[in-house]
Design a protein around this motif. Structure first.
Motif, PDB file in Angstrom:
ATOM      1  N   ARG A  14       5.176   6.834   2.159  1.00 50.86           N
ATOM      2  CA  ARG A  14       4.471   5.965   1.150  1.00 50.86           C
ATOM      3  C   ARG A  14       4.713   4.387   1.734  1.00 50.86           C
ATOM      4  NH1 ARG A  14       6.463   2.412  -1.638  1.00 50.86           N
ATOM      5  NH2 ARG A  14       8.051   3.327  -1.900  1.00 50.86           N
ATOM      6  N   ARG A  15       5.884   4.243   2.131  1.00 56.22           N
ATOM      7  CA  ARG A  15       6.220   2.871   2.624  1.00 56.22           C
ATOM      8  C   ARG A  15       5.480   2.454   3.913  1.00 56.22           C
ATOM      9  NH1 ARG A  15      10.993   4.624   0.269  1.00 56.22           N
ATOM     10  NH2 ARG A  15      12.119   5.202   2.302  1.00 56.22           N
ATOM     11  N   ALA A  16       5.309   3.339   4.568  1.00 53.06           N
ATOM     12  CA  ALA A  16       4.619   3.127   5.766  1.00 53.06           C
ATOM     13  C   ALA A  16       3.095   2.715   5.589  1.00 53.06           C
ATOM     14  CB  ALA A  16       4.761   4.320   6.703  1.00 53.06           C
ATOM     15  N   VAL A  17       2.677   3.746   4.716  1.00 55.23           N
ATOM     16  CA  VAL A  17       1.097   3.238   4.090  1.00 55.23           C
ATOM     17  C   VAL A  17       1.070   1.992   3.538  1.00 55.23           C
ATOM     18  CG1 VAL A  17      -0.629   3.976   2.649  1.00 55.23           C
ATOM     19  CG2 VAL A  17       0.514   5.772   4.471  1.00 55.23           C
ATOM     20  N   GLY A  18       1.792   1.735   2.512  1.00 51.88           N
ATOM     21  CA  GLY A  18       2.082   0.383   1.962  1.00 51.88           C
ATOM     22  C   GLY A  18       2.119  -0.814   2.859  1.00 51.88           C
ATOM     23  N   ILE A  19       3.129  -0.592   3.810  1.00 45.29           N
ATOM     24  CA  ILE A  19       3.230  -1.776   5.004  1.00 45.29           C
ATOM     25  C   ILE A  19       1.792  -1.931   5.705  1.00 45.29           C
ATOM     26  CG2 ILE A  19       4.230  -2.502   7.086  1.00 45.29           C
ATOM     27  CD1 ILE A  19       6.749  -1.108   6.283  1.00 45.29           C
ATOM     28  N   ALA A  20       1.058  -0.851   5.861  1.00 49.44           N
ATOM     29  CA  ALA A  20      -0.075  -0.971   6.735  1.00 49.44           C
ATOM     30  C   ALA A  20      -1.264  -1.637   5.907  1.00 49.44           C
ATOM     31  CB  ALA A  20      -0.788   0.318   7.266  1.00 49.44           C
ATOM     32  N   ILE A  21      -1.092  -1.282   4.536  1.00 47.19           N
ATOM     33  CA  ILE A  21      -2.238  -2.059   3.613  1.00 47.19           C
ATOM     34  C   ILE A  21      -1.558  -3.582   3.452  1.00 47.19           C
ATOM     35  CG2 ILE A  21      -2.577  -2.093   1.143  1.00 47.19           C
ATOM     36  CD1 ILE A  21      -2.425   1.022   1.185  1.00 47.19           C
ATOM     37  N   ALA A  22      -0.493  -3.811   3.393  1.00 44.41           N
ATOM     38  CA  ALA A  22      -0.210  -5.158   3.232  1.00 44.41           C
ATOM     39  C   ALA A  22      -0.437  -5.800   4.494  1.00 44.41           C
ATOM     40  CB  ALA A  22       1.526  -5.289   3.090  1.00 44.41           C
ATOM     41  N   GLU A  23      -0.387  -5.391   5.794  1.00 39.31           N
ATOM     42  CA  GLU A  23      -0.713  -6.228   6.929  1.00 39.31           C
ATOM     43  C   GLU A  23      -2.188  -6.426   6.881  1.00 39.31           C
ATOM     44  OE1 GLU A  23       1.060  -7.394   9.504  1.00 39.31           O
ATOM     45  OE2 GLU A  23       2.902  -6.812   8.773  1.00 39.31           O
ATOM     46  N   ALA A  24      -2.878  -5.343   6.597  1.00 36.79           N
ATOM     47  CA  ALA A  24      -4.305  -5.522   6.626  1.00 36.79           C
ATOM     48  C   ALA A  24      -4.923  -6.457   5.500  1.00 36.79           C
ATOM     49  CB  ALA A  24      -4.869  -4.110   6.069  1.00 36.79           C
ATOM     50  N   CYS A  25      -4.213  -6.645   4.387  1.00 33.03           N
ATOM     51  CA  CYS A  25      -4.281  -7.514   3.276  1.00 33.03           C
ATOM     52  C   CYS A  25      -4.043  -8.978   3.883  1.00 33.03           C
ATOM     53  CB  CYS A  25      -3.832  -7.380   2.162  1.00 33.03           C
ATOM     54  SG  CYS A  25      -4.037  -6.161   1.145  1.00 33.03           S
ATOM     55  N   TYR A  26      -3.203  -9.117   4.797  1.00 33.41           N
ATOM     56  CA  TYR A  26      -2.513 -10.423   5.381  1.00 33.41           C
ATOM     57  C   TYR A  26      -3.755 -10.825   6.237  1.00 33.41           C
ATOM     58  CZ  TYR A  26      -0.173 -13.959   7.956  1.00 33.41           C
ATOM     59  OH  TYR A  26       0.104 -14.931   9.029  1.00 33.41           O
ATOM     60  N   CYS A  27      -4.186  -9.764   7.310  1.00 29.37           N
ATOM     61  CA  CYS A  27      -5.430 -10.237   7.976  1.00 29.37           C
ATOM     62  C   CYS A  27      -6.461 -10.434   7.463  1.00 29.37           C
ATOM     63  CB  CYS A  27      -5.802  -8.978   8.715  1.00 29.37           C
ATOM     64  SG  CYS A  27      -7.005  -9.114   9.918  1.00 29.37           S
ATOM     65  N   ILE A  28      -6.843 -10.102   5.901  1.00 25.71           N
ATOM     66  CA  ILE A  28      -8.196 -10.273   5.301  1.00 25.71           C
ATOM     67  C   ILE A  28      -7.855 -11.998   4.674  1.00 25.71           C
ATOM     68  CG2 ILE A  28      -9.308  -9.984   3.100  1.00 25.71           C
ATOM     69  CD1 ILE A  28      -8.442  -6.962   3.705  1.00 25.71           C
ATOM     70  N   SER A  29      -6.681 -12.373   4.212  1.00 27.78           N
ATOM     71  CA  SER A  29      -6.494 -13.499   3.756  1.00 27.78           C
ATOM     72  C   SER A  29      -6.085 -14.652   4.715  1.00 27.78           C
ATOM     73  CB  SER A  29      -5.355 -13.159   2.467  1.00 27.78           C
ATOM     74  OG  SER A  29      -4.222 -13.026   3.032  1.00 27.78           O
ATOM     75  N   ASP A  30      -5.837 -14.139   5.775  1.00 29.62           N
ATOM     76  CA  ASP A  30      -5.463 -15.182   6.840  1.00 29.62           C
ATOM     77  C   ASP A  30      -6.444 -15.999   7.379  1.00 29.62           C
ATOM     78  OD1 ASP A  30      -3.632 -16.379   8.572  1.00 29.62           O
ATOM     79  OD2 ASP A  30      -4.101 -15.176  10.258  1.00 29.62           O
TER      80      ASP A  30
END
Length: 76
Positions: free
Chosen positions: A40-56
């Motif tokens: 669950r943490r790994a999936v959450g980290i992948a989502i967080a990284e994707a969100c960073y890419c979207i908002s960057d």
């Protein structure tokens, strides 16, 4: 390697949309079986990284310094 930032954002958005339901399911599973926590943490980290890419988005340089006639500059 992805060269187009808009394409990268679209791919990241698709990844978030794909992984979000899995993360929600893993949260439920983790309550019953804590061994799902690392996944669950790994999936959450992948989502967080994707969100960073979207908002960057690059900050426009003209916004880095207030205009010369700005009230905050006149007070100095």
């Amino acid at each position: 390697m992805i060269q187009d930032p808009e394409n990268a954002r679209r791919l990241a958005q698709n990844l978030v949309e794909l992984l979000a339901p899995y993360e929600e399911e893993l949260i439920q599973l983790e309550r019953d079986a804590p061994s799902f926590g690392p996944l669950r943490r790994a999936v959450g980290i992948a989502i967080a990284e994707a969100c960073y890419c979207i908002s960057d988005q690059p900050i426009p340089e003209e916004n880095l310094v207030p205009p010369a006639g700005d009230a905050s500059n006149r007070a100095r």
